[in-house]
Design a protein around this motif. Structure first.
Motif, short mmCIF file in Angstrom:
data_model
loop_
_atom_site.label_atom_id
_atom_site.label_comp_id
_atom_site.label_asym_id
_atom_site.label_seq_id
_atom_site.Cartn_x
_atom_site.Cartn_y
_atom_site.Cartn_z
N MET A 117 4.29 -37.95 -1.15
CA MET A 117 3.85 -36.82 -1.97
C MET A 117 3.92 -35.54 -1.14
N LYS A 118 4.52 -34.49 -1.70
CA LYS A 118 4.71 -33.25 -0.95
C LYS A 118 3.40 -32.50 -0.80
N GLN A 119 3.23 -31.88 0.37
CA GLN A 119 2.06 -31.05 0.59
C GLN A 119 2.17 -29.77 -0.24
N GLY A 120 1.05 -29.36 -0.81
CA GLY A 120 1.03 -28.15 -1.63
C GLY A 120 -0.09 -27.22 -1.22
N PHE A 121 0.02 -25.99 -1.66
CA PHE A 121 -0.97 -24.95 -1.36
C PHE A 121 -1.22 -24.18 -2.64
N LEU A 122 -2.49 -23.91 -2.93
CA LEU A 122 -2.85 -23.24 -4.18
C LEU A 122 -3.17 -21.77 -3.93
N ILE A 123 -2.54 -20.89 -4.71
CA ILE A 123 -2.85 -19.46 -4.71
C ILE A 123 -3.65 -19.15 -5.97
N ARG B 153 0.22 -34.69 -8.37
CA ARG B 153 1.58 -34.23 -8.08
C ARG B 153 1.79 -33.79 -6.63
N PHE B 154 0.72 -33.25 -6.02
CA PHE B 154 0.84 -32.72 -4.67
C PHE B 154 -0.37 -33.13 -3.84
N ARG B 155 -0.16 -33.15 -2.53
CA ARG B 155 -1.28 -33.32 -1.61
C ARG B 155 -1.69 -31.94 -1.13
N LEU B 156 -2.63 -31.35 -1.84
CA LEU B 156 -3.03 -29.98 -1.54
C LEU B 156 -3.76 -29.91 -0.20
N VAL B 157 -3.36 -28.92 0.62
CA VAL B 157 -3.97 -28.78 1.95
C VAL B 157 -4.79 -27.50 2.08
N GLY B 158 -4.73 -26.63 1.06
CA GLY B 158 -5.50 -25.40 1.17
C GLY B 158 -5.36 -24.53 -0.05
#
Length: 415
Positions: free
Chosen positions: A1-7, A75-80
């Motif tokens: 699973m791709k790492q993701g970042f939330l804005i 869907r994503f592995r959120l990191v921040g």
């Protein structure tokens, strides 16, 4: 699973393009949650992001952010999570606590954004000689010399509702001012409920902002901007122009600023993050904090800081959130200057043009178009901004250019 970042974006704005570019460069899937634009604007950053969603309403709340984190987890592995919008800074901190990112606690954010709590904390640590109180009709009537006091919202945004107390004729005027702020869709989510203003002792001297990052408790001041053209317009203080480094501060005052700022952040237990700290210096008072903003500064602060010292504050913030150690910045220091241009509320723009001021701008931008009617609001109305490199100018020439730069943009209105 791709790492993701939330804005977290406010009404499709909040520096999404440069944030998305930095996150994509690091290999993250860029996810955006935004509130709905009150102006009906369609964001131009859609192609830059992996995922975008727009919540109902003109301001995000924690329920929406929390639900979106749940939806993205499959869907994503959120990191921040990151947001430059002041009103979402607590949401960002709460999201990062949930995600395990390197951010300060939401409680620390609340104590900084509450101007009364901030002043009280500084006083307990012997870091201010000024006092602040909740403003009531009785306290306003009891002020012996109103020119020695300043009024501001207890929790506000930008410079709305900030003015010297002698510019308020009657206490009851504040209720109407607060209602207008609550009705301003652009500031949705910032003001609400009953009016909440404080009155504090006037802070004297030239005003500066410190652009600061904190890595594992180690505090670095990357730039100091002096606000060289402060003006009061109605119930708002307009910050028209900034120069970096400051023009009017004596060397010893400038040298003592970073240590003072570090002590103030230490009083709040701050060990990570990026901060835009506003303060004044007076020979009799020393340094006094105005505000500690747990975010980057607006206008061209980011661009000016990068030009001045080589540090991109947005990139630095992302590095801090993800636990990366940034390489040292270049030693070269440039002299920078930027000006913000404000419009007149309720008037329709007839013509916008650029003029030759003798120094070419490195970059500039306009936020309104010809034929557009500006909103009838109490807050500042941004029309444009411009940034210059003034390293080659002498001190006298820099001071002269501060005045000449007012003509960079010509704004004409219909009668």
């Amino acid at each position: 699973m791709k790492q993701g970042f939330l804005i977290l974006s406010h009404q499709g704005l909040s520096m999404v393009p440069p944030l998305a570019a930095e996150l994509a460069r690091r290999g993250y899937a860029v996810c955006v949650l935004s509130s709905t634009s009150a102006r009906g604007l369609v964001p131009d950053w859609g192609a830059q992001v992996t995922h975008a969603a727009f919540a109902d309403g003109h301001a995000l709340d924690w329920a929406q952010v929390s639900a979106h984190l749940d939806a993205l987890s499959g869907r994503f592995r959120l990191v921040g999570c990151i947001s430059v919008w002041d009103g979402y800074r607590d949401l960002m901190a709460r999201a990062n606590r949930r995600l395990g990112a390197c951010d300060v606690a939401p409680e620390a954010i609340e104590s900084l954004r509450d101007k009364l709590a901030m002043r009280d904390t500084l006083r307990r640590h012997g870091l201010t000689r000024k006092t602040a109180q909740v403003l009531t009709a009785e306290r306003f009537a009891a002020l012996a010399d109103r020119s020695r006091h300043f009024i501001k919202p207890r929790t506000g945004l930008a410079s709305f509702g900030t003015f010297r107390a002698d510019r308020l004729a009657h206490y009851d005027e504040l209720a109407a001012l607060w209602r207008r702020a609550c009705d301003d869709a652009a500031y949705c989510g910032i003001f609400g409920g009953e009016p909440a203003f404080i009155v504090e002792d006037l802070i004297r001297g030239p005003e500066c902002s410190f652009e600061v990052s904190v890595e594992r408790g180690c505090i670095t001041v990357h730039a100091v901007h002096e606000k060289v053209d402060l003006q009061s317009h109605g119930r708002t203080t307009l910050e028209n122009a900034c120069t970096c480094p400051p023009l009017s501060l004596p060397p010893e005052a400038l040298a003592s600023g970073p240590e003072f700022v570090a002590r103030c952040l230490g009083a709040f237990g701050i060990d990570s993050g990026v901060y835009h700290i506003e303060a004044r210096h007076h020979p009799e008072d020393g340094w006094e904090i105005i505000e500690i903003n747990p975010r980057i500064g607006g206008a061209y602060i980011v661009d000016s800081t990068q030009l001045h010292c080589g540090v991109d504050l947005l990139a630095r913030w992302i590095d801090l959130l993800t636990g990366r150690i940034a390489p040292p910045a270049p030693n070269e220091r440039r002299h920078t200057f930027f000006r913000v241009f404000f419009g007149e509320g309720g008037r329709t723009v007839r013509r916008l043009s650029r003029r030759d001021t003798g120094q070419p701008a490195l970059r500039d931008k306009l936020f309104v178009a010809e034929g557009e009617r500006l909103p009838q609001v109490e807050r500042e109305i941004f029309v444009g901004q411009a940034l210059w490199d003034i390293t080659a100018l002498s001190s006298a020439e820099r001071a002269h250019f501060v005045v000449a730069s007012q003509d960079h943009f010509a704004i004409e209105y219909h009668a």
